[in-house]
Design a protein around this motif. Structure first.
Motif, PDB file in Angstrom:
ATOM      1  N   VAL A  14       0.853  -1.180   0.000  1.00 39.02           N
ATOM      2  CA  VAL A  14       0.000   0.000   0.000  1.00 39.02           C
ATOM      3  C   VAL A  14       0.888   1.230   0.000  1.00 39.02           C
ATOM      4  O   VAL A  14       1.830   1.325   0.784  1.00 39.02           O
ATOM      5  CB  VAL A  14      -0.926   0.023   1.236  1.00 39.02           C
ATOM      6  N   ARG A  15       0.571   2.142  -0.880  1.00 40.72           N
ATOM      7  CA  ARG A  15       1.375   3.347  -0.961  1.00 40.72           C
ATOM      8  C   ARG A  15       1.210   4.182   0.298  1.00 40.72           C
ATOM      9  O   ARG A  15       0.138   4.234   0.912  1.00 40.72           O
ATOM     10  CB  ARG A  15       0.968   4.170  -2.174  1.00 40.72           C
ATOM     11  N   LEU A  16       2.258   4.862   0.657  1.00 40.27           N
ATOM     12  CA  LEU A  16       2.242   5.697   1.849  1.00 40.27           C
ATOM     13  C   LEU A  16       1.213   6.826   1.703  1.00 40.27           C
ATOM     14  O   LEU A  16       0.518   7.167   2.666  1.00 40.27           O
ATOM     15  CB  LEU A  16       3.634   6.291   2.090  1.00 40.27           C
ATOM     16  N   GLY A  17       1.093   7.391   0.510  1.00 38.22           N
ATOM     17  CA  GLY A  17       0.127   8.465   0.292  1.00 38.22           C
ATOM     18  C   GLY A  17      -1.299   8.005   0.512  1.00 38.22           C
ATOM     19  O   GLY A  17      -2.122   8.754   1.057  1.00 38.22           O
ATOM     20  N   ASP A  18      -1.621   6.759   0.114  1.00 40.38           N
ATOM     21  CA  ASP A  18      -2.960   6.225   0.346  1.00 40.38           C
ATOM     22  C   ASP A  18      -3.247   6.083   1.836  1.00 40.38           C
ATOM     23  O   ASP A  18      -4.348   6.400   2.309  1.00 40.38           O
ATOM     24  CB  ASP A  18      -3.118   4.869  -0.338  1.00 40.38           C
ATOM     25  N   ARG A  19      -2.274   5.606   2.580  1.00 46.89           N
ATOM     26  CA  ARG A  19      -2.468   5.455   4.025  1.00 46.89           C
ATOM     27  C   ARG A  19      -2.665   6.813   4.697  1.00 46.89           C
ATOM     28  O   ARG A  19      -3.541   6.968   5.557  1.00 46.89           O
ATOM     29  CB  ARG A  19      -1.261   4.744   4.631  1.00 46.89           C
ATOM     30  N   VAL A  20      -1.871   7.793   4.321  1.00 51.34           N
ATOM     31  CA  VAL A  20      -1.989   9.125   4.916  1.00 51.34           C
ATOM     32  C   VAL A  20      -3.349   9.736   4.590  1.00 51.34           C
ATOM     33  O   VAL A  20      -4.026  10.305   5.456  1.00 51.34           O
ATOM     34  CB  VAL A  20      -0.843  10.031   4.429  1.00 51.34           C
ATOM     35  N   PHE A  21      -3.755   9.613   3.311  1.00 57.82           N
ATOM     36  CA  PHE A  21      -5.025  10.196   2.907  1.00 57.82           C
ATOM     37  C   PHE A  21      -6.189   9.535   3.638  1.00 57.82           C
ATOM     38  O   PHE A  21      -7.119  10.216   4.099  1.00 57.82           O
ATOM     39  CB  PHE A  21      -5.208  10.058   1.395  1.00 57.82           C
ATOM     40  N   ARG A  22      -6.142   8.208   3.756  1.00 54.02           N
ATOM     41  CA  ARG A  22      -7.219   7.501   4.443  1.00 54.02           C
ATOM     42  C   ARG A  22      -7.273   7.881   5.919  1.00 54.02           C
ATOM     43  O   ARG A  22      -8.353   8.110   6.480  1.00 54.02           O
ATOM     44  CB  ARG A  22      -7.025   5.998   4.302  1.00 54.02           C
ATOM     45  N   SER A  23      -6.122   7.998   6.537  1.00 55.50           N
ATOM     46  CA  SER A  23      -6.082   8.370   7.948  1.00 55.50           C
ATOM     47  C   SER A  23      -6.623   9.775   8.167  1.00 55.50           C
ATOM     48  O   SER A  23      -7.380  10.026   9.114  1.00 55.50           O
ATOM     49  CB  SER A  23      -4.646   8.274   8.477  1.00 55.50           C
ATOM     50  N   LEU A  24      -6.250  10.706   7.282  1.00 56.66           N
ATOM     51  CA  LEU A  24      -6.735  12.075   7.404  1.00 56.66           C
ATOM     52  C   LEU A  24      -8.248  12.156   7.183  1.00 56.66           C
ATOM     53  O   LEU A  24      -8.948  12.892   7.891  1.00 56.66           O
ATOM     54  CB  LEU A  24      -6.011  12.979   6.402  1.00 56.66           C
ATOM     55  N   ALA A  25      -8.741  11.387   6.220  1.00 54.06           N
ATOM     56  CA  ALA A  25     -10.180  11.391   5.965  1.00 54.06           C
ATOM     57  C   ALA A  25     -10.950  10.830   7.155  1.00 54.06           C
ATOM     58  O   ALA A  25     -11.975  11.391   7.580  1.00 54.06           O
ATOM     59  CB  ALA A  25     -10.484  10.590   4.698  1.00 54.06           C
TER      60      ALA A  25
END
Length: 343
Positions: free
Chosen positions: A37-48
């Motif tokens: 899983v890309r790091l950007g996807d994890r960050v975006f999901r966590s922020l959402a």
């Protein structure tokens, strides 16, 4: 599951060996649950997720705070908080007398009156902008309508009381003199000629919520599938028949949603109604020529009493009811939109 594969060595005997069919490798349909899983996807999901939780937590915190500050005053109240509609007496904090009946009636009455005026006007403007007006007109018109939302509330209040009310005076007097047999136009507790009535306040409030309803309706109507519009025209439908059979059914949920957003805006309006509506100590009689306070204008008008926790708690209790009322209206709007979408 097994399949039989013939063995050349046993071809003559007709025997077959059972060989297991290889099981398929499980594949995750969610890219966020995969091994890579890309790091950007994890960050975006966590922020959402954090944003959603934060909003819910803030709403809950506001409700808890209002309840916490209102309980001490409610405990000292000698009247029924929901059915008492007389003058608020909070000077003696050991025996307080206050209730929200009149505030609730004025708030709902003026807001619904404004909504009934604004909804058909907003619908007509949205249909004209999206279906009839040429591009060189629809763009500037949308810009002008949207600018109405940028006018400060205090400007609307001053304009309504000192400019609009004198213009409406002959019409208001005519309604009061000729239609006083109808409860809506009976003489109320405010001066009809003075203009500080629900009649004037509702019209001003309708102008204030008009941009919200118009903008939401316009953005929904413009999303009507072009193929459906062209199909209706190809079958010989007139422009109005296209609007009636295609555009309105497609955008009805958005129109209702915009109307509920406008209603929520009207319920919480403060300064404009504080300037226009004339305060009264008599009972509200459900006529357009009544005065009074809404929840928001009553709280704003008595802000000087907030130096005492019990006096402030009485008005915070009213604010809690307004908070719940706005929440219920928005929830109803969501339910209506969800029902229309499912249908």
């Amino acid at each position: 599951m097994t399949v039989t594969t013939p063995n050349p060595a046993d071809a003559g005997s007709g025997e077959a060996l059972a060989a297991p069919f290889p099981e398929p490798t499980p594949v995750s349909l969610d890219p966020l649950k995969g091994s890579k899983v890309r790091l950007g996807d994890r960050v975006f999901r966590s922020l959402a997720e954090a944003s959603g939780v934060l909003i819910v937590a803030l709403i809950a915190a506001i409700g808890v705070f209002l309840l916490w500050r209102a309980v001490p005053a409610l405990a000292r109240n000698k009247e029924n908080f929901f059915t008492f509609g007389g003058n608020w007496v909070t000077t003696d904090t050991s025996a307080m007398h206050f209730g929200i009946l009149d505030l609730l009636q004025v708030t709902v009455f003026v807001s619904v009156f404004a909504l009934l005026i604004a909804m058909p006007v907003a619908l007509g403007i949205a249909i004209f902008q999206t279906q009839y007006a040429p591009r060189r007109i629809s763009g500037p018109l949308a810009y002008v309508v949207d600018l109405l939302a940028a006018v400060p509330s205090i400007v609307y209040g001053v304009w309504g009381l000192y400019v609009l009310a004198p213009v409406l005076k002959p019409f208001a007097l005519w309604l009061n003199e000729n239609l006083d047999w109808l409860f809506l136009f009976k003489t109320g507790n405010a001066s009809v000629a003075g203009g500080g009535t629900v009649f004037t306040a509702g019209i001003v409030l309708a102008v204030m919520i008009l941009p919200i309803i118009t903008a939401v309706s316009r953005e929904v109507f413009v999303q009507t599938p072009r193929g459906q519009i062209e199909a209706a025209l190809a079958l010989g439908a007139t422009r109005w028949e296209v609007v009636r059979t295609t555009v309105l059914p497609f955008g009805l949920s958005g129109y209702i949603s915009g109307a509920m957003l406008g209603l929520g805006r009207a319920l919480g309006e403060t300064i404009a109604l504080l300037i226009i509506l004339r305060g009264t100590q008599t009972q509200f009689t459900w006529t357009l020529f009544d005065g009074g306070y809404t929840f928001a204008s009553k709280i704003a008008a008595t802000a000087s009493e907030f130096n005492d926790q019990y006096k402030a708690g009485a008005y915070i209790a009213a604010g809690l009811v307004l908070f719940i009322l706005t929440f219920v209206v928005n929830s109803a709007a969501r339910a209506v939109v969800a029902g229309r979408t499912a249908k």
